[in-house]
Design an enzyme around this catalytic site. Structure first.
Site, PDB file in Angstrom:
ATOM      1  CE  LYS A 155      -4.348  -1.432   1.873  1.00  0.00           C
ATOM      2  NZ  LYS A 155      -5.379  -1.275   2.624  1.00  0.00           N
ATOM      3  CE  LYS A 159      -5.465  -8.737  -1.934  1.00  0.00           C
ATOM      4  NZ  LYS A 159      -4.827  -8.367  -0.421  1.00  0.00           N
ATOM      5  CE  LYS A 162     -13.231  -4.201   0.974  1.00  0.00           C
ATOM      6  NZ  LYS A 162     -12.439  -4.157   2.242  1.00  0.00           N
TER       7      LYS A 162
END
Ligand code: TYM
Length: 333
Positions: free
Chosen positions: A111, A195, A198
């Site tokens: 992130k 993956k 969202k």
């Protein structure tokens, strides 16, 4: 009976991976454990969230828990910020966890990317708050998808260090992850090596729980495959990430073993398999999406569930925080 805690971030685009990896299991576990299911709004703001959207997204997650079959009167559904004990314990864990442990968290590294100067301090401390979510209830089991395994190992490390530092061998339990089902790591429909997430900019990469039948059909039709016919064996499937991902999704939705699904479609064309997968996905997800839509139109009801859940959660958390404060040496007010 053990106690479960699990959490989901209200960051929008709740998807099939969240459902198959976690939320579906929340409902399946509820008869065997005392369960607390938390919408982690304080985790969500480790990256910027529009305030009005955060509120709507919090209700969306709570609606998903209910639509997936969690009984909000028997189990506890709540949002994190309504139970201040999470943040209070998290501060203590910030002082137990080591910089080195946190620096090794792959989710943080992904992130934060290269721009370490400009990510929030909260993003770095994220796993200590997650450990507090779990341990403020002395939860014994945590159902999650595969990607949360490392955070749960850190939770165990924090529990062990706290217990040792304060010479209280069994104070916090050593939590067990519950990672099960045929789809513990659902991959992107556009790239079977990434993956499902969202935050993927392509909406075609994921099936959202609120997608209608047309959207589900379109996304499965467009899902990436390879040019060969369907795999013949499990070993063959495992070498072909896009095919393997779709087979895993089918197996999970059908409640079958993946090898049985491989056998059923071995050597067939992907188009035939995709038709079957679409039918199955619409049948299984359609009612959940519809119920979520219905609940999201009734924010008064959902807010009531959260408020009631938070009250019951606090009744468990407050005495445990008291014990922690006493153990650490904080004076009582
Ligand atoms: P979050 O909000 O990213 O995801 C919620 C749950 O969905 C699972 N999941 C997946 N499972 C399979 N395939 C995927 N592609 C996929 N993507 C997500 C996650 O593993 C998770 O179970 N840190 C947590 C939230 C959290 C938490 C907690 C979880 C905060 N406190 C305490 C457990 C206990 C997170 O970011 O999940």
């Amino acid at each position: 009976k053990g106690r479960i805690l699990s959490g989901v971030q209200p960051t929008g685009n709740l998807h099939l991976g969240n459902y198959l990896g976690a939320i579906r299991n929340f409902a399946r576990l509820q008869n065997d454990y005392e369960c607390l299911y938390c919408v982690v709004d304080q985790h969500a703001i480790t990256v910027w969230q529009e305030p009005a959207q955060l509120a709507a997204q919090t209700r969306e997650i709570a609606s998903a828990f209910l639509a997936a079959g969690v009984d909000g009167t028997k189990q506890i559904i709540f949002n994190q910020s309504m139970v201040p004990e999470h943040a209070q314990l998290a501060w203590i864990f910030n002082c137990v966890a080591r910089m080195g442990w946190m620096s090794r968290m792959t989710q943080f590294k992904e992130k934060a990317g290269k721009d370490r100067e400009n990510v929030s301090l909260g993003l770095f401390a994220y796993p200590a708050l997650m450990a507090a979510d779990i341990l403020i209830y002395k939860a014994t089991h945590v159902p999650v998808g595969e990607d949360q395994k490392q955070h749960l190992e850190l939770t165990r490390d924090i529990a062990i260090k706290f217990n040792n530092d304060f010479a209280q061998p069994d104070f916090f339990p050593i939590t067990e992850p519950l990672i099960f089902g045929a789809a513990t790591r659902v991959m992107s429909l556009r790239d079977g090596t990434k993956k499902m997430s969202k935050s993927d900019p392509s909406d075609y990469s994921r099936i959202n729980l609120t997608d209608d039948a047309d959207a589900i059909a379109q996304k499965i039709r467009r899902a990436k495959t390879d040019p060969l016919p369907m795999p013949d064996t499990l070993e063959d499937a495992e070498k072909r990430p896009d095919a393997d991902n779709l087979l895993g999704i089918y197996a999970a939705l059908a409640d079958q073993e993946k090898d049985a699904v491989v056998a059923q479609f071995a050597g067939k064309q992907f188009s035939e398999f995709k038709t079957a997968l679409t039918e199955l996905a619409v049948a299984k997800l359609g009612p959940i999406g519809a119920e979520m839509q219905r609940l999201m139109k009734d924010p008064g009801h959902v807010d009531g569930v959260l408020r009631n859940g938070a009250q019951r959660a606090r009744a468990i958390a407050a005495p445990i925080l008291d014990e922690v404060y006493r153990t650490v040496g904080f004076l009582k007010p």
